[in-house]
Design a protein around this motif. Structure first.
Motif, short mmCIF file in Angstrom:
data_model
loop_
_atom_site.label_atom_id
_atom_site.label_comp_id
_atom_site.label_asym_id
_atom_site.label_seq_id
_atom_site.Cartn_x
_atom_site.Cartn_y
_atom_site.Cartn_z
N GLN A 3 9.27 -38.34 -46.42
CA GLN A 3 7.99 -38.25 -45.53
C GLN A 3 6.73 -38.21 -46.59
O GLN A 3 5.80 -38.84 -46.55
CB GLN A 3 8.01 -37.32 -44.70
N SER A 4 7.11 -37.33 -47.70
CA SER A 4 6.12 -37.18 -48.71
C SER A 4 5.97 -38.29 -49.60
O SER A 4 4.77 -38.83 -49.76
CB SER A 4 6.74 -36.24 -49.70
N LEU A 5 7.02 -39.32 -49.89
CA LEU A 5 6.80 -40.44 -50.52
C LEU A 5 6.35 -41.49 -49.72
O LEU A 5 5.60 -42.13 -50.22
CB LEU A 5 8.23 -40.84 -51.11
N ALA A 6 6.65 -41.44 -48.39
CA ALA A 6 6.08 -42.54 -47.61
C ALA A 6 4.48 -42.40 -47.45
O ALA A 6 3.75 -43.23 -47.32
CB ALA A 6 6.92 -42.38 -46.23
N SER A 7 4.35 -41.08 -47.55
CA SER A 7 2.76 -40.64 -46.98
C SER A 7 1.96 -41.03 -48.23
O SER A 7 0.68 -41.67 -48.05
CB SER A 7 2.78 -39.07 -46.89
N LYS A 8 2.68 -41.04 -49.53
CA LYS A 8 1.62 -41.61 -50.73
C LYS A 8 1.66 -43.02 -50.72
O LYS A 8 0.61 -43.57 -51.22
CB LYS A 8 2.47 -41.25 -52.02
N PHE A 9 2.62 -43.83 -50.13
CA PHE A 9 2.67 -45.10 -50.06
C PHE A 9 1.39 -45.64 -49.27
O PHE A 9 0.87 -46.54 -49.25
CB PHE A 9 3.74 -45.59 -49.84
N ARG A 10 1.61 -44.75 -48.01
CA ARG A 10 0.54 -45.05 -46.98
C ARG A 10 -0.86 -44.83 -47.42
O ARG A 10 -1.70 -45.58 -47.07
CB ARG A 10 1.08 -44.34 -45.63
N GLU A 11 -0.97 -43.64 -48.19
CA GLU A 11 -2.34 -43.57 -48.84
C GLU A 11 -2.92 -44.66 -49.61
O GLU A 11 -4.09 -45.20 -49.43
CB GLU A 11 -2.43 -42.18 -49.79
N LYS A 12 -1.91 -45.18 -50.40
CA LYS A 12 -2.23 -46.32 -51.35
C LYS A 12 -2.29 -47.68 -50.48
O LYS A 12 -3.30 -48.57 -50.98
CB LYS A 12 -1.09 -46.28 -52.30
N ALA A 55 8.22 -48.52 -55.96
CA ALA A 55 8.81 -48.10 -57.32
C ALA A 55 8.07 -47.44 -58.15
O ALA A 55 8.55 -46.21 -58.62
CB ALA A 55 9.23 -49.44 -58.13
N GLU A 56 6.75 -47.69 -58.26
CA GLU A 56 5.78 -46.65 -58.96
C GLU A 56 5.75 -45.15 -58.52
O GLU A 56 5.72 -44.26 -59.27
CB GLU A 56 4.34 -47.35 -59.26
N ILE A 57 5.49 -44.97 -57.10
CA ILE A 57 5.46 -43.90 -56.63
C ILE A 57 6.72 -43.07 -56.63
O ILE A 57 6.93 -42.03 -57.16
CB ILE A 57 5.46 -43.96 -54.71
N LEU A 62 10.25 -38.98 -59.68
CA LEU A 62 11.48 -38.77 -60.84
C LEU A 62 10.93 -38.28 -61.92
O LEU A 62 11.80 -37.18 -62.39
CB LEU A 62 12.12 -40.26 -61.04
N LYS A 63 9.97 -38.66 -62.63
CA LYS A 63 9.35 -37.84 -63.78
C LYS A 63 9.07 -36.54 -63.61
O LYS A 63 9.23 -35.61 -64.55
CB LYS A 63 8.18 -38.88 -64.36
N GLY A 64 8.39 -36.19 -62.45
CA GLY A 64 8.12 -35.03 -62.28
C GLY A 64 9.34 -33.92 -62.11
O GLY A 64 9.13 -32.72 -62.41
N GLN A 65 10.30 -34.59 -61.35
CA GLN A 65 11.61 -33.74 -61.33
C GLN A 65 12.14 -33.54 -62.77
O GLN A 65 12.91 -32.45 -62.99
CB GLN A 65 12.44 -34.54 -60.55
N ALA A 66 11.85 -34.49 -63.57
CA ALA A 66 12.74 -34.16 -65.05
C ALA A 66 11.81 -33.22 -65.85
O ALA A 66 12.20 -32.82 -66.85
CB ALA A 66 12.72 -35.52 -65.82
#
Length: 67
Positions: A3-12, A55-57, A62-66
């Protein structure tokens, strides 16, 4: 997480629903018979750009997790 990732896509992009994303492309045909898949058909569809956005989102996540 989804839902968080989908929200970012929706915002963009304004939506996560294909029908809504394609609304301005002139592809509002409700005929169940698919259009001919030719170069012009794919050229006017923004699908590749939306996949790149997704893919960018995911890459940012993933970068934030690393870290």
């Amino acid at each position: 997480l989804i839902q968080s990732l989908a929200s970012k896509f929706r915002e963009k992009n304004g939506s996560i629903i294909c029908r809504e994303l394609l609304a301005g492309t002139g592809d509002n045909n409700t005929n169940p018979t698919p259009s001919e898949r030719n170069a012009l058909y794919y050229k006017k569809r923004p699908c590749a750009e939306y996949v790149a956005d997704a893919a960018e989102i995911l890459e940012e996540y993933l970068k934030g997790q690393a870290e």
